[in-house]
Design a protein around this motif. Structure first.
Motif, PDB file in Angstrom:
ATOM      1  N   SER A 303       0.807  -1.144  -0.140  1.00 49.68           N
ATOM      2  CA  SER A 303       0.200  -0.049   0.010  1.00 49.68           C
ATOM      3  C   SER A 303       0.825   1.247  -0.092  1.00 49.68           C
ATOM      4  O   SER A 303       2.054   1.274   0.504  1.00 49.68           O
ATOM      5  N   GLU A 304       0.213   2.410  -0.470  1.00 49.19           N
ATOM      6  CA  GLU A 304       1.029   3.487  -0.636  1.00 49.19           C
ATOM      7  C   GLU A 304       1.646   4.098   0.677  1.00 49.19           C
ATOM      8  O   GLU A 304       2.721   4.540   0.699  1.00 49.19           O
ATOM      9  N   ASP A 305       0.897   3.903   1.919  1.00 54.23           N
ATOM     10  CA  ASP A 305       1.399   4.271   3.129  1.00 54.23           C
ATOM     11  C   ASP A 305       2.953   3.571   3.546  1.00 54.23           C
ATOM     12  O   ASP A 305       3.605   4.168   4.061  1.00 54.23           O
ATOM     13  N   LEU A 306       2.870   2.136   3.256  1.00 52.06           N
ATOM     14  CA  LEU A 306       4.142   1.601   3.585  1.00 52.06           C
ATOM     15  C   LEU A 306       5.118   2.029   2.451  1.00 52.06           C
ATOM     16  O   LEU A 306       6.369   1.974   2.982  1.00 52.06           O
ATOM     17  N   SER A 307       5.008   2.006   1.368  1.00 53.86           N
ATOM     18  CA  SER A 307       5.914   2.434   0.198  1.00 53.86           C
ATOM     19  C   SER A 307       6.549   3.594   0.732  1.00 53.86           C
ATOM     20  O   SER A 307       7.786   4.008   0.448  1.00 53.86           O
ATOM     21  N   MET A 308       5.624   4.715   1.164  1.00 54.76           N
ATOM     22  CA  MET A 308       6.270   6.005   1.464  1.00 54.76           C
ATOM     23  C   MET A 308       7.374   5.827   2.601  1.00 54.76           C
ATOM     24  O   MET A 308       8.335   6.778   2.747  1.00 54.76           O
ATOM     25  N   GLN A 309       6.897   4.986   3.551  1.00 55.55           N
ATOM     26  CA  GLN A 309       7.866   4.894   4.675  1.00 55.55           C
ATOM     27  C   GLN A 309       8.901   3.946   4.402  1.00 55.55           C
ATOM     28  O   GLN A 309      10.070   4.086   5.094  1.00 55.55           O
ATOM     29  N   LEU A 310       9.022   3.144   3.437  1.00 57.21           N
ATOM     30  CA  LEU A 310      10.188   2.084   3.254  1.00 57.21           C
ATOM     31  C   LEU A 310      10.891   2.131   2.032  1.00 57.21           C
ATOM     32  O   LEU A 310      11.810   1.512   1.734  1.00 57.21           O
ATOM     33  N   SER A 311      10.378   2.976   1.093  1.00 60.22           N
ATOM     34  CA  SER A 311      11.011   3.209  -0.275  1.00 60.22           C
ATOM     35  C   SER A 311      12.422   3.872   0.076  1.00 60.22           C
ATOM     36  O   SER A 311      13.197   3.673  -0.953  1.00 60.22           O
ATOM     37  N   SER A 387       0.373   7.272  10.521  1.00 58.24           N
ATOM     38  CA  SER A 387       0.224   8.239  10.480  1.00 58.24           C
ATOM     39  C   SER A 387      -0.152   8.766   8.625  1.00 58.24           C
ATOM     40  O   SER A 387      -0.875   9.305   8.373  1.00 58.24           O
ATOM     41  N   PRO A 388       0.433   8.306   7.576  1.00 60.69           N
ATOM     42  CA  PRO A 388       0.476   8.596   6.500  1.00 60.69           C
ATOM     43  C   PRO A 388      -1.092   8.258   5.945  1.00 60.69           C
ATOM     44  O   PRO A 388      -1.520   8.916   5.021  1.00 60.69           O
ATOM     45  N   TYR A 389      -1.173   6.920   6.419  1.00 57.52           N
ATOM     46  CA  TYR A 389      -2.596   6.443   5.819  1.00 57.52           C
ATOM     47  C   TYR A 389      -3.552   7.161   6.487  1.00 57.52           C
ATOM     48  O   TYR A 389      -4.912   7.994   5.901  1.00 57.52           O
ATOM     49  N   ILE A 390      -3.619   7.464   7.794  1.00 57.07           N
ATOM     50  CA  ILE A 390      -4.863   8.106   8.416  1.00 57.07           C
ATOM     51  C   ILE A 390      -4.902   9.530   8.138  1.00 57.07           C
ATOM     52  O   ILE A 390      -6.185  10.081   7.802  1.00 57.07           O
ATOM     53  N   SER A 391      -3.767  10.456   7.696  1.00 58.00           N
ATOM     54  CA  SER A 391      -4.055  11.822   7.587  1.00 58.00           C
ATOM     55  C   SER A 391      -4.813  11.713   6.058  1.00 58.00           C
ATOM     56  O   SER A 391      -5.402  12.765   5.855  1.00 58.00           O
ATOM     57  N   VAL A 392      -4.341  10.798   5.211  1.00 56.75           N
ATOM     58  CA  VAL A 392      -5.108  10.964   3.783  1.00 56.75           C
ATOM     59  C   VAL A 392      -6.720  10.656   3.909  1.00 56.75           C
ATOM     60  O   VAL A 392      -7.487  11.170   3.429  1.00 56.75           O
ATOM     61  N   LEU A 393      -6.986   9.327   4.736  1.00 55.12           N
ATOM     62  CA  LEU A 393      -8.157   9.207   5.126  1.00 55.12           C
ATOM     63  C   LEU A 393      -8.960  10.236   5.830  1.00 55.12           C
ATOM     64  O   LEU A 393     -10.100  10.262   5.582  1.00 55.12           O
ATOM     65  N   ILE A 404     -16.167  12.637  11.900  1.00 53.72           N
ATOM     66  CA  ILE A 404     -15.340  11.818  12.758  1.00 53.72           C
ATOM     67  C   ILE A 404     -13.731  11.975  12.539  1.00 53.72           C
ATOM     68  O   ILE A 404     -13.332  11.977  11.502  1.00 53.72           O
ATOM     69  N   GLU A 405     -13.086  12.559  13.542  1.00 53.38           N
ATOM     70  CA  GLU A 405     -11.811  12.890  13.743  1.00 53.38           C
ATOM     71  C   GLU A 405     -11.035  11.168  13.611  1.00 53.38           C
ATOM     72  O   GLU A 405     -10.951  10.890  14.870  1.00 53.38           O
ATOM     73  N   LEU A 406     -10.027  10.756  12.568  1.00 61.12           N
ATOM     74  CA  LEU A 406      -9.665   9.438  12.954  1.00 61.12           C
ATOM     75  C   LEU A 406      -8.386   9.611  13.854  1.00 61.12           C
ATOM     76  O   LEU A 406      -7.711  10.622  13.441  1.00 61.12           O
ATOM     77  N   ARG A 407      -8.094   8.787  14.837  1.00 64.16           N
ATOM     78  CA  ARG A 407      -7.064   8.853  15.479  1.00 64.16           C
ATOM     79  C   ARG A 407      -5.935   8.156  14.598  1.00 64.16           C
ATOM     80  O   ARG A 407      -6.128   7.228  13.993  1.00 64.16           O
ATOM     81  N   GLU A 408      -4.683   8.704  15.074  1.00 68.12           N
ATOM     82  CA  GLU A 408      -3.568   8.108  14.272  1.00 68.12           C
ATOM     83  C   GLU A 408      -2.890   7.259  15.246  1.00 68.12           C
ATOM     84  O   GLU A 408      -1.801   7.313  15.661  1.00 68.12           O
ATOM     85  N   ASP A 409      -3.512   6.014  15.455  1.00 66.99           N
ATOM     86  CA  ASP A 409      -2.932   4.879  16.122  1.00 66.99           C
ATOM     87  C   ASP A 409      -3.232   3.516  15.341  1.00 66.99           C
ATOM     88  O   ASP A 409      -4.008   3.800  14.521  1.00 66.99           O
ATOM     89  N   TRP A 410      -2.602   2.555  16.076  1.00 70.75           N
ATOM     90  CA  TRP A 410      -2.710   1.214  15.023  1.00 70.75           C
ATOM     91  C   TRP A 410      -4.162   0.610  15.273  1.00 70.75           C
ATOM     92  O   TRP A 410      -4.555  -0.161  14.207  1.00 70.75           O
ATOM     93  N   GLU A 411      -4.719   0.864  16.206  1.00 75.39           N
ATOM     94  CA  GLU A 411      -6.171   0.334  16.377  1.00 75.39           C
ATOM     95  C   GLU A 411      -6.976   0.860  15.094  1.00 75.39           C
ATOM     96  O   GLU A 411      -8.036   0.281  14.516  1.00 75.39           O
TER      97      GLU A 411
END
Length: 503
Positions: A303-311, A387-393, A404-411
């Motif tokens: 997914s894009e959020d992981l490629s952003m962090q690992l590329s 964070s990268p995924y949640i901020s976009v969503l 609803i403001e989505l929290r930036e946590d793993w749950e």
């Protein structure tokens, strides 16, 4: 750079078993051999039994006159034999034997098969597009991609090489005899789980699959070898690891659902994920690194959020996820997942008896091992962030009026991923069917509101796996109706998401 010697030895042994299917004696023998190669007192071992459908091609041939031609039966057809006139016209197959080429996407062979079956064909013979090979491509009897039980594909289907197909094409209108003697039965396959530091709460899953059609060197014997080597490498630095590691060689990745489901692949990992879910352990899986079809130029599907962090970590090509790997079942549950694969560069020998070591590239094998080592080391020691995924969503959620403001946590990340990141099946107006990964089903649906050409809108959209219908525009006649309908779909998705997030 890591050396792939151990990986190659394991891959050669695995590939020496032809048609190593889950639920066979060969599978159990190979697993026992592999355990002996990776035996270490620091590892814990588990064999997870999985009830699987075992399919076997006993004998397949095409006969014309005095000439007998080699053929391969296509799983998961039930076989059969007979005689009929040869035709290459899909519109003229009733009571005849259809000779046809594989579609551009070989996995679309099932749609040709289904049409021929509906039109009354006696059998289908697929001609391979590559010379000197015949392959096993799975066909099912229903056009969807669902885990639901489905009727078995009862019409015989066989594959011949390009050369045999060319020869048969000279005899259209003449009688041919087809023989497809296949066996189907229930068996017990095994997911092999080897764990390091199994008492740690967070675990990284290193996934491969040992079952394969024909020789299967790249798909996925080499993945098994590379995964085992990565596991042994992790042993040497176990004191530095922040998380546990589970190396899992899955059974029944190629096929195995006892109910002949149209989503027939990744069955062993389906059962494993269900096992974790039942025991409340699924959230313990921190991330998944999957290795499948390796040996040539490779890409990393994620997914894009992981490629952003690992590329920035590795030098490799990054692409969006594909549903054809064991990572599918983890992705569908919101778990960060990635697959290293050469699939798009392997079609010439994919699922054939030419998928052998000589068809792989030594430099690409070493490179894939190096990249996989870098990714695995990072996942075991460092932290990803949601964070990268949640901020976009968050922007996506606001755009549909969901307050609803989505929290930036793993749950929250896993829940929102589960709700929004979907593999979908598009039934298009031109009769084609395509699978699509979408980062957000809300964004996917919303883009059809202001479309100017109704012919660009899929006739129906289903969620892969569940078969749930997300859109059905078969009764829509104009753009105004379409806009109103899409608005209703978005409202329904928003309401569902709101309920799940609040509760």
């Amino acid at each position: 750079m890591p050396n792939a010697a151990i990986a190659l030895d394991i891959a050669r042994k695995c590939s020496s078993y032809s048609d190593l299917m889950g639920g066979t004696l060969a599978e159990y023998e190979f697993i026992q051999w592999l355990l002996n190669q990776v035996d270490n007192p620091m590892l814990s071992y588990e064999l997870q039994p999985v009830s699987v459908l075992v399919w076997r091609d006993r004998f397949s041939r095409i006969v014309h006159g005095n000439n007998e031609y080699r053929a391969l039966g296509m799983p998961l057809t039930l076989g059969g034999s007979g005689r009929g006139k040869l035709t290459m016209d899909l519109n003229d197959v009733e009571g005849k034997v259809l000779l046809t080429d594989f579609p551009e996407d070989m996995d679309d062979a099932k749609y040709v098969y289904i049409k021929a079956m509906e039109k009354g064909a006696l059998a289908v013979i697929f001609r391979d597009k590559y010379p000197g090979v015949a392959r096993r491509i799975v066909v099912t009897a229903t056009p969807d991609y669902s885990w639901d039980r489905a009727p078995p594909p009862t019409m015989p289907a066989l594959v011949v090489s390009r050369e045999v197909g060319d020869e048969l094409s000279k005899h259209v209108g003449e009688d041919v005899e087809y023989i497809s003697d296949s066996e189907t039965r229930l068996g017990t396959g095994y997911n092999l789980i080897m764990s390091l530091e199994g008492n740690r709460e967070e675990v990284v899953v290193l996934a491969v699959h040992h079952d394969h059609w024909l020789t299967g060197f790249a798909d996925d014997c080499l993945g098994v070898g590379l995964g085992a080597q990565l596991l042994l490498n992790a042993l040497r630095r176990r004191g530095d690891l922040k998380r546990g590691l589970s190396f899992i060689s899955f059974t029944a990745e190629e096929a195995g659902n006892p109910g002949f489901a149209s989503l027939y692949w990744a069955y062993g990992s389906t059962r494993y994920v269900e096992y974790l879910s039942r025991r409340g352990l699924l959230n313990n899986v921190y991330a998944v690194l999957n290795l499948d079809v390796i040996g040539r130029q490779f890409v990393i599907h994620t997914s894009e959020d992981l490629s952003m962090q690992l590329s920035q970590l590795v030098s490799a090509q990054w692409e969006l996820p594909k549903p054809y790997f064991d990572s599918l079942n983890f992705e569908m549950n919101g778990i960060p997942s990635m697959t290293v694969s050469s699939l798009d560069h392997y079609w010439d020998v994919y699922h054939t008896d030419k998928d052998i070591e000589e068809k792989a590239n030594a430099e690409d094998i070493e490179s894939s091992l190096k990249v996989s080592q870098q990714l695995l080391d990072y996942l075991l020691v460092n932290d990803l962030t949601p964070s990268p995924y949640i901020s976009v969503l968050n922007r996506d959620v606001i755009s549909v009026g969901l307050g609803i403001e989505l929290r930036e946590d793993w749950e929250t990340y896993r829940l929102v991923k589960y709700l929004l990141s979907k593999y979908i099946v598009e039934y298009r107006r031109d009769g084609s069917v395509k699978t699509v990964y979408t980062n957000s089903i809300l964004s996917y649906v919303r883009r059809f509101i202001n479309i100017n050409d109704i012919n660009q809108v899929p006739l129906k959209v289903e969620e892969m796996g569940t078969g749930r219908v997300i859109m059905d525009t078969s009764t829509i006649r104009n753009l105004r109706q379409l806009s109103e309908y899409i608005t209703q779909v978005i409202e329904s998705l928003t309401e569902e998401m709101s309920i799940n997030l609040v509760t």
